[in-house]
Design a protein around this motif. Structure first.
Motif, PDB file in Angstrom:
ATOM      1  N   GLY A  54      44.480-103.241  25.270  1.00  0.00           N
ATOM      2  CA  GLY A  54      44.190-104.306  24.304  1.00  0.00           C
ATOM      3  C   GLY A  54      44.991-104.156  23.029  1.00  0.00           C
ATOM      4  O   GLY A  54      45.456-105.130  22.439  1.00  0.00           O
ATOM      5  N   ARG A  55      45.179-102.926  22.628  1.00  0.00           N
ATOM      6  CA  ARG A  55      45.967-102.663  21.417  1.00  0.00           C
ATOM      7  C   ARG A  55      47.452-102.882  21.712  1.00  0.00           C
ATOM      8  O   ARG A  55      48.161-103.523  20.956  1.00  0.00           O
ATOM      9  CB  ARG A  55      45.692-101.235  20.935  1.00  0.00           C
ATOM     10  CG  ARG A  55      45.983-101.005  19.477  1.00  0.00           C
ATOM     11  CD  ARG A  55      45.268 -99.784  18.932  1.00  0.00           C
ATOM     12  NE  ARG A  55      43.836-100.009  18.773  1.00  0.00           N
ATOM     13  CZ  ARG A  55      42.884 -99.288  19.374  1.00  0.00           C
ATOM     14  NH1 ARG A  55      43.196 -98.314  20.179  1.00  0.00           N
ATOM     15  NH2 ARG A  55      41.612 -99.553  19.160  1.00  0.00           N
ATOM     16  N   GLU A  56      47.880-102.352  22.874  1.00  0.00           N
ATOM     17  CA  GLU A  56      49.291-102.456  23.276  1.00  0.00           C
ATOM     18  C   GLU A  56      49.722-103.912  23.444  1.00  0.00           C
ATOM     19  O   GLU A  56      50.835-104.288  23.088  1.00  0.00           O
ATOM     20  CB  GLU A  56      49.435-101.749  24.636  1.00  0.00           C
ATOM     21  CG  GLU A  56      50.665-100.905  24.793  1.00  0.00           C
ATOM     22  CD  GLU A  56      50.558-100.133  26.097  1.00  0.00           C
ATOM     23  OE1 GLU A  56      50.161 -98.969  26.015  1.00  0.00           O
ATOM     24  OE2 GLU A  56      50.832-100.704  27.177  1.00  0.00           O
ATOM     25  N   LEU A  57      48.819-104.741  23.979  1.00  0.00           N
ATOM     26  CA  LEU A  57      49.155-106.144  24.242  1.00  0.00           C
ATOM     27  C   LEU A  57      48.858-107.035  23.040  1.00  0.00           C
ATOM     28  O   LEU A  57      49.034-108.242  23.106  1.00  0.00           O
ATOM     29  CB  LEU A  57      48.341-106.653  25.449  1.00  0.00           C
ATOM     30  CG  LEU A  57      48.549-105.917  26.771  1.00  0.00           C
ATOM     31  CD1 LEU A  57      47.505-106.338  27.801  1.00  0.00           C
ATOM     32  CD2 LEU A  57      49.951-106.190  27.308  1.00  0.00           C
ATOM     33  N   ILE A  59      45.924-107.698  21.659  1.00  0.00           N
ATOM     34  CA  ILE A  59      44.769-108.571  21.942  1.00  0.00           C
ATOM     35  C   ILE A  59      43.664-108.397  20.899  1.00  0.00           C
ATOM     36  O   ILE A  59      43.120-109.370  20.401  1.00  0.00           O
ATOM     37  CB  ILE A  59      44.276-108.328  23.383  1.00  0.00           C
ATOM     38  CG1 ILE A  59      45.336-108.927  24.327  1.00  0.00           C
ATOM     39  CG2 ILE A  59      42.900-108.947  23.621  1.00  0.00           C
ATOM     40  CD1 ILE A  59      45.062-108.806  25.770  1.00  0.00           C
ATOM     41  N   PHE A  60      43.336-107.156  20.579  1.00  0.00           N
ATOM     42  CA  PHE A  60      42.291-106.949  19.570  1.00  0.00           C
ATOM     43  C   PHE A  60      42.481-105.598  18.904  1.00  0.00           C
ATOM     44  O   PHE A  60      43.258-104.763  19.357  1.00  0.00           O
ATOM     45  CB  PHE A  60      40.892-107.021  20.200  1.00  0.00           C
ATOM     46  CG  PHE A  60      40.506-105.772  20.954  1.00  0.00           C
ATOM     47  CD1 PHE A  60      40.991-105.539  22.227  1.00  0.00           C
ATOM     48  CD2 PHE A  60      39.672-104.817  20.377  1.00  0.00           C
ATOM     49  CE1 PHE A  60      40.651-104.388  22.920  1.00  0.00           C
ATOM     50  CE2 PHE A  60      39.330-103.656  21.070  1.00  0.00           C
ATOM     51  CZ  PHE A  60      39.833-103.450  22.349  1.00  0.00           C
ATOM     52  N   ASP A  61      41.751-105.409  17.826  1.00  0.00           N
ATOM     53  CA  ASP A  61      41.758-104.115  17.156  1.00  0.00           C
ATOM     54  C   ASP A  61      40.443-103.980  16.388  1.00  0.00           C
ATOM     55  O   ASP A  61      39.645-104.928  16.336  1.00  0.00           O
ATOM     56  CB  ASP A  61      42.959-103.994  16.212  1.00  0.00           C
ATOM     57  CG  ASP A  61      43.480-102.555  16.178  1.00  0.00           C
ATOM     58  OD1 ASP A  61      42.680-101.619  16.409  1.00  0.00           O
ATOM     59  OD2 ASP A  61      44.681-102.361  15.897  1.00  0.00           O
ATOM     60  N   THR A  62      40.250-102.798  15.834  1.00  0.00           N
ATOM     61  CA  THR A  62      39.063-102.581  15.008  1.00  0.00           C
ATOM     62  C   THR A  62      39.493-101.860  13.739  1.00  0.00           C
ATOM     63  O   THR A  62      40.584-101.286  13.681  1.00  0.00           O
ATOM     64  CB  THR A  62      38.030-101.690  15.745  1.00  0.00           C
ATOM     65  OG1 THR A  62      38.702-100.509  16.189  1.00  0.00           O
ATOM     66  CG2 THR A  62      37.415-102.389  16.925  1.00  0.00           C
ATOM     67  N   ASP A  63      38.648-101.902  12.741  1.00  0.00           N
ATOM     68  CA  ASP A  63      38.969-101.235  11.480  1.00  0.00           C
ATOM     69  C   ASP A  63      37.657-100.723  10.896  1.00  0.00           C
ATOM     70  O   ASP A  63      36.682-101.487  10.811  1.00  0.00           O
ATOM     71  CB  ASP A  63      39.627-102.239  10.521  1.00  0.00           C
ATOM     72  CG  ASP A  63      40.203-101.552   9.287  1.00  0.00           C
ATOM     73  OD1 ASP A  63      41.431-101.596   9.116  1.00  0.00           O
ATOM     74  OD2 ASP A  63      39.419-100.948   8.502  1.00  0.00           O
ATOM     75  N   TRP A  73      40.096-110.311  16.811  1.00  0.00           N
ATOM     76  CA  TRP A  73      41.040-110.769  17.827  1.00  0.00           C
ATOM     77  C   TRP A  73      42.396-111.009  17.173  1.00  0.00           C
ATOM     78  O   TRP A  73      42.491-111.759  16.193  1.00  0.00           O
ATOM     79  CB  TRP A  73      40.558-112.062  18.469  1.00  0.00           C
ATOM     80  CG  TRP A  73      39.226-111.958  19.169  1.00  0.00           C
ATOM     81  CD1 TRP A  73      37.999-111.910  18.573  1.00  0.00           C
ATOM     82  CD2 TRP A  73      38.991-111.899  20.573  1.00  0.00           C
ATOM     83  NE1 TRP A  73      37.017-111.823  19.542  1.00  0.00           N
ATOM     84  CE2 TRP A  73      37.600-111.817  20.775  1.00  0.00           C
ATOM     85  CE3 TRP A  73      39.821-111.918  21.703  1.00  0.00           C
ATOM     86  CZ2 TRP A  73      37.013-111.760  22.040  1.00  0.00           C
ATOM     87  CZ3 TRP A  73      39.248-111.857  22.961  1.00  0.00           C
ATOM     88  CH2 TRP A  73      37.851-111.777  23.124  1.00  0.00           C
ATOM     89  N   LEU A  74      43.438-110.409  17.740  1.00  0.00           N
ATOM     90  CA  LEU A  74      44.814-110.633  17.281  1.00  0.00           C
ATOM     91  C   LEU A  74      45.355-111.900  17.953  1.00  0.00           C
ATOM     92  O   LEU A  74      44.692-112.450  18.837  1.00  0.00           O
ATOM     93  CB  LEU A  74      45.646-109.393  17.629  1.00  0.00           C
ATOM     94  CG  LEU A  74      45.200-108.140  16.850  1.00  0.00           C
ATOM     95  CD1 LEU A  74      45.738-106.872  17.498  1.00  0.00           C
ATOM     96  CD2 LEU A  74      45.648-108.235  15.397  1.00  0.00           C
ATOM     97  N   PRO A  75      46.551-112.381  17.546  1.00  0.00           N
ATOM     98  CA  PRO A  75      47.027-113.663  18.105  1.00  0.00           C
ATOM     99  C   PRO A  75      47.018-113.748  19.635  1.00  0.00           C
ATOM    100  O   PRO A  75      46.576-114.753  20.187  1.00  0.00           O
ATOM    101  CB  PRO A  75      48.446-113.782  17.548  1.00  0.00           C
ATOM    102  CG  PRO A  75      48.363-113.079  16.219  1.00  0.00           C
ATOM    103  CD  PRO A  75      47.430-111.916  16.450  1.00  0.00           C
TER     104      PRO A  75
END
Ligand SMILES: [Zn+2]
Length: 441
Positions: A54-57, A59-63, A73-75
């Protein structure tokens, strides 16, 4: 339909062909036995873990500043999610659902009425005091939909009333159980409630299971088993044995009528009724519920829901159903099942335009404009980003790679290269766009 696309679609899906660890490197020619042995290995678990992919593609991340269990959700993820939302919305529309929107919080009294406060409070965020009133982030959409039902007088002619909503709901999960997209505190739930006469409830449950099967097939969801989730011991469950006996009998009847295998599990039911849960697993073998259908004879009484019938006022049954569950958990599963190589209709980027050199840049830019106008999610990878081979590798998960050389530029087209290395020749972008839609016709 184009022959080459039909061939690509007829490729066995993950759930009937085994895991696809090679999907990130589509040119690999690992045979089926190798793939199965790989499936059992730890590498596959790490390779397909949705948190890593998900991070590599993108798709999403957390903080940590936003908080645990609150991914963003990333683009690419937002594009994937929108494709799912549009598909499910259309599937529901075609199956008689009417969509509503309701707020993500409500007064504490709403949840006292629904029974959540007495039976479910430990999973809810604490109330917020605003001007002397207490508001709660909703733990489910059901109470709002019960209110929608009773906003008008209903007649037997209005039923079944099938309401659907993609809405936010919140669970106060302890931080230790949170992870990636599969266990979160803020959930976008594909939810729906069917209000119907009791004698139609079995048919509505069965229709909801059909809808789930249809969506799973289209998305490539690999369900592992059906579970009949029943009440357990203790005060978590509404204490009305006759009500539970009725609703359990109804679900058993539906499952038997469909010849569906299932396991029974006491202690997994909703506080108001039993559920048919459709289970999935992650690469580590951990199981969770994705889709669900539930029979509820409790909340209609709590909200005093009625409809007018020739025999006088009657009480409807409330069938709760979620076709694809929460979008977070669904996305986690799809990332792992497809290993990033999503079907064309789901792919965050469906087409990439690759000019051979700077000379073809104007023609490539025009082709990109046409792709976007045709409805494709498309982007341009110009020659200053590296050799054609390097750019193809960088976009190896994009279903349609449109190479523009001098000949294609002159003709206003492109040579279409498929993700698996296959060549489709000069295919008009409008046909690609038509093939990349979730519904045919
Ligand atoms: Zn519900």
């Amino acid at each position: 339909m184009l022959r080459w696309i039909r061939a690509a679609r007829s490729r066995p899906r993950h759930d009937d062909a085994g895991p696809r660890p090679g999907a990130l490197t589509p040119c690999s020619r690992a045979n089926a036995r190798d793939r199965w042995s790989f499936a059992l290995s730890r590498e596959r678990m790490i390779m397909n873990d949705h948190r890593r992919l998900g991070r590599e593609l993108g798709i999403f991340d957390t903080d940590p500043l936003i908080g645990s269990g609150l991914p963003y959700w990333l683009p690419a993820g937002a594009a994937l999610r929108k494709a799912v939302e549009d598909y499910v919305h259309e599937l529901e529309r075609r199956n008689g659902y009417r969509h509503v929107n309701s707020p993500v919080l409500g007064k504490r009294e709403l949840y006292e009425r629904s029974g959540h406060w007495a039976h479910y409070a430990e999973d809810m965020f604490p109330p917020m005091n605003v001007g002397g009133e207490e508001f709660v982030l909703r733990p489910s959409l059901c109470p709002h939909h019960a209110i929608v039902y009773r906003s008008h007088q209903r007649s037997h002619r209005d039923l079944p009333l099938r309401l659907a909503e993609l809405g936010g709901m919140y669970r106060s999960e302890p931080s230790g159980v949170l992870g990636g997209l599969s266990r979160v505190r803020a959930i976008q739930l594909n939810d729906g409630h069917v209000f119907c006469p009791p004698e139609h409830a079995a048919a509505e449950v069965s229709a909801a299971l059909d809808l789930i099967g249809q969506a799973h097939a289209r998305l490539g969801v690999g369900a592992v088993r059906y579970r009949l989730s029943l009440r357990g011991e203790g005060g978590k469950y509404v204490d009305d044995p006759a009500m539970w006996a009725r609703s359990e009998a109804l679900l058993r009847e539906v499952l038997a009528g469909r010849g569906q295998d299932y396991d029974e599990e006491p202690g997994e039911g909703a506080f108001y009724g039993p559920k048919i849960d459709i289970q999935i697993t992650d690469p580590a073998g951990r199981e969770s519920t994705l889709s669900t259908v539930q029979v509820d004879l409790y909340q209609p009484a709590r909200f005093d829901l009625t409809y007018v019938s020739p025999e006088g006022p009657r009480r409807p049954v409330m069938v709760h159903r979620s076709v694809v569950g929460g979008l977070e958990r669904l996305a986690a599963h799809l990332i792992e099942v497809h290993a990033g190589a999503f079907p064309a209709w789901l792919a965050p980027v469906q087409a990439v335009v690759l000019p051979l050199s700077d000379a073809e840049l104007p023609a490539a830019a025009e082709l990109l404009r046409r792709c976007l106008a045709a409805g494709l999610r498309a982007e341009l990878a110009p020659a200053d980003r590296g050799s054609l081979g390097a750019r193809i590798r960088a976009h190896r998960l994009v279903p349609y790679q449109l190479v523009v050389g001098p000949r294609e530029a002159a003709a206003g087209g492109a040579s279409v290269r498929l993700r698996d290395g296959g060549q489709a020749g000069d295919v008009p972008v409008e046909r690609l766009a038509a093939e990349a839609r979730p519904f045919v016709g």
